[in-house]
Design a protein around this motif. Structure first.
Motif, mmCIF file in Angstrom:
data_model
loop_
_atom_site.group_PDB
_atom_site.id
_atom_site.type_symbol
_atom_site.label_atom_id
_atom_site.label_comp_id
_atom_site.label_asym_id
_atom_site.label_seq_id
_atom_site.Cartn_x
_atom_site.Cartn_y
_atom_site.Cartn_z
ATOM 1 N N PHE A 157 -2.295 26.807 -16.535
ATOM 2 C CA PHE A 157 -3.851 27.050 -16.360
ATOM 3 C C PHE A 157 -4.320 26.366 -15.077
ATOM 4 O O PHE A 157 -5.024 26.730 -14.443
ATOM 5 C CB PHE A 157 -4.591 26.541 -17.585
ATOM 6 C CG PHE A 157 -4.690 27.323 -18.733
ATOM 7 C CD1 PHE A 157 -5.085 28.589 -18.505
ATOM 8 C CD2 PHE A 157 -4.015 26.802 -19.906
ATOM 9 C CE1 PHE A 157 -5.331 29.278 -19.543
ATOM 10 C CE2 PHE A 157 -3.918 27.647 -21.044
ATOM 11 C CZ PHE A 157 -4.530 28.912 -20.970
ATOM 12 N N LEU A 188 -9.258 29.686 -6.909
ATOM 13 C CA LEU A 188 -10.168 28.888 -6.033
ATOM 14 C C LEU A 188 -9.635 29.361 -4.612
ATOM 15 O O LEU A 188 -10.615 29.435 -3.941
ATOM 16 C CB LEU A 188 -9.991 27.367 -6.258
ATOM 17 C CG LEU A 188 -10.798 26.648 -5.268
ATOM 18 C CD1 LEU A 188 -12.058 26.848 -5.267
ATOM 19 C CD2 LEU A 188 -10.414 25.231 -5.544
ATOM 20 N N ASN A 223 -11.706 36.551 -9.355
ATOM 21 C CA ASN A 223 -11.172 35.111 -9.104
ATOM 22 C C ASN A 223 -12.323 33.971 -9.746
ATOM 23 O O ASN A 223 -11.867 32.906 -10.329
ATOM 24 C CB ASN A 223 -11.044 35.070 -7.686
ATOM 25 C CG ASN A 223 -9.720 35.740 -6.974
ATOM 26 O OD1 ASN A 223 -8.707 35.741 -7.927
ATOM 27 N ND2 ASN A 223 -10.118 36.420 -6.266
ATOM 28 N N GLY A 277 -5.899 28.190 -12.036
ATOM 29 C CA GLY A 277 -7.138 28.039 -11.286
ATOM 30 C C GLY A 277 -7.088 27.706 -10.193
ATOM 31 O O GLY A 277 -7.995 27.965 -9.085
ATOM 32 N N SER A 323 -10.273 28.954 -16.472
ATOM 33 C CA SER A 323 -9.068 27.896 -16.466
ATOM 34 C C SER A 323 -9.856 26.376 -16.335
ATOM 35 O O SER A 323 -9.099 25.421 -17.237
ATOM 36 C CB SER A 323 -8.365 27.874 -15.114
ATOM 37 O OG SER A 323 -7.615 29.301 -14.987
ATOM 38 N N VAL A 324 -10.626 26.233 -15.758
ATOM 39 C CA VAL A 324 -11.479 24.744 -16.101
ATOM 40 C C VAL A 324 -11.977 24.643 -17.279
ATOM 41 O O VAL A 324 -11.764 23.548 -17.857
ATOM 42 C CB VAL A 324 -12.565 25.033 -14.740
ATOM 43 C CG1 VAL A 324 -13.486 23.701 -14.899
ATOM 44 C CG2 VAL A 324 -12.108 24.864 -13.536
ATOM 45 N N LEU A 379 -11.429 31.131 -12.391
ATOM 46 C CA LEU A 379 -11.500 29.750 -12.127
ATOM 47 C C LEU A 379 -12.431 29.080 -13.475
ATOM 48 O O LEU A 379 -11.990 27.833 -13.719
ATOM 49 C CB LEU A 379 -12.272 29.683 -11.043
ATOM 50 C CG LEU A 379 -12.565 28.250 -10.384
ATOM 51 C CD1 LEU A 379 -11.307 27.344 -10.463
ATOM 52 C CD2 LEU A 379 -13.450 28.175 -9.260
#
Length: 210
Positions: free
Chosen positions: A92, A100, A56, A96, A63-64, A60
């Motif tokens: 995305f 989170l 995860n 993300g 994606s960021v 994250l």
């Protein structure tokens, strides 16, 4: 006579084999084994949970990073996104957000698998959108149909651009492919990252128990 009988009995007793007494069974062994098994299971569950949390956290970060680079291309390189670019950005953003929530939640094995299924399916959906974008760009006639397409009308109906005008408002055509890195354009890189994220999440499902 009685004295001789007593002596005989003493001799027999002295020659008799002394059989050692068996050790009493450990009444606490089953309980100790149960405690050890419970500890092993807890440690294995902790290791599995740690793996899911790392997935995860990595999802994250990816994606960021991808969304941040898309923002850079739009506002520094002045590459306006097309409707299918917006769809992929939404993909995305969804991954993300899922990453989170899952990271903060920190569920057990069953919950981690649920997040894994959702994340894997989101990755496949994003890869499908990127693949369709590639298919559109491969032919000018198909790419021209991007304008006024059902996807564009859906984005307009949902007013997605109003949620974040600087990032979710499309203004570019699907025909442009002005930016490349190592010979790959934006939809190619998008496809690669979506496929990677999908594989990462599905790995939570198939990772063997320890």
């Amino acid at each position: 006579m009685a004295l001789m009988r007593s002596a005989s009995m003493v001799g027999i007793a002295s020659k008799a084999r002394i059989i050692p007494a068996r050790a009493a069974p450990n009444e606490f062994a089953p309980a100790g084994s149960a405690v050890r098994c419970a500890g092993d299971n807890a440690m294995a569950a902790k290791m599995r949970d740690g793996y899911a949390r790392r997935i995860n956290l990595a999802a994250l970060a990816v994606s960021v990073a991808v969304l941040g680079f898309a923002y850079y291309l739009q506002h520094v390189e002045f590459l306006d996104p097309c409707p299918w670019c917006i769809v992929q950005r939404l993909g995305f953003m969804a991954i993300g957000l899922l990453a989170l929530v899952a990271f903060l939640h920190g569920p057990g094995r069953a919950g981690a698998q649920v997040y894994g299924v959702i994340g894997g399916l989101l990755g496949l959906a994003g890869a499908s959108a990127a693949g369709y974008h590639l298919w559109l760009q491969s032919d000018p006639g198909r790419a021209g149909a991007c304008v006024g397409s059902p996807v564009e009308r859906a984005l307009d109906a949902l007013r997605v651009g109003e949620l974040w005008p600087d990032f979710l408002q499309y203004d570019g055509p699907c025909t442009l492919d002005p930016w490349t890195l190592f010979g790959l354009g934006i939809p190619e890189w998008s496809f690669a990252w979506f496929a990677t994220l999908s594989a990462m999440y599905f790995s939570v499902l198939v990772r063997p128990r320890r």
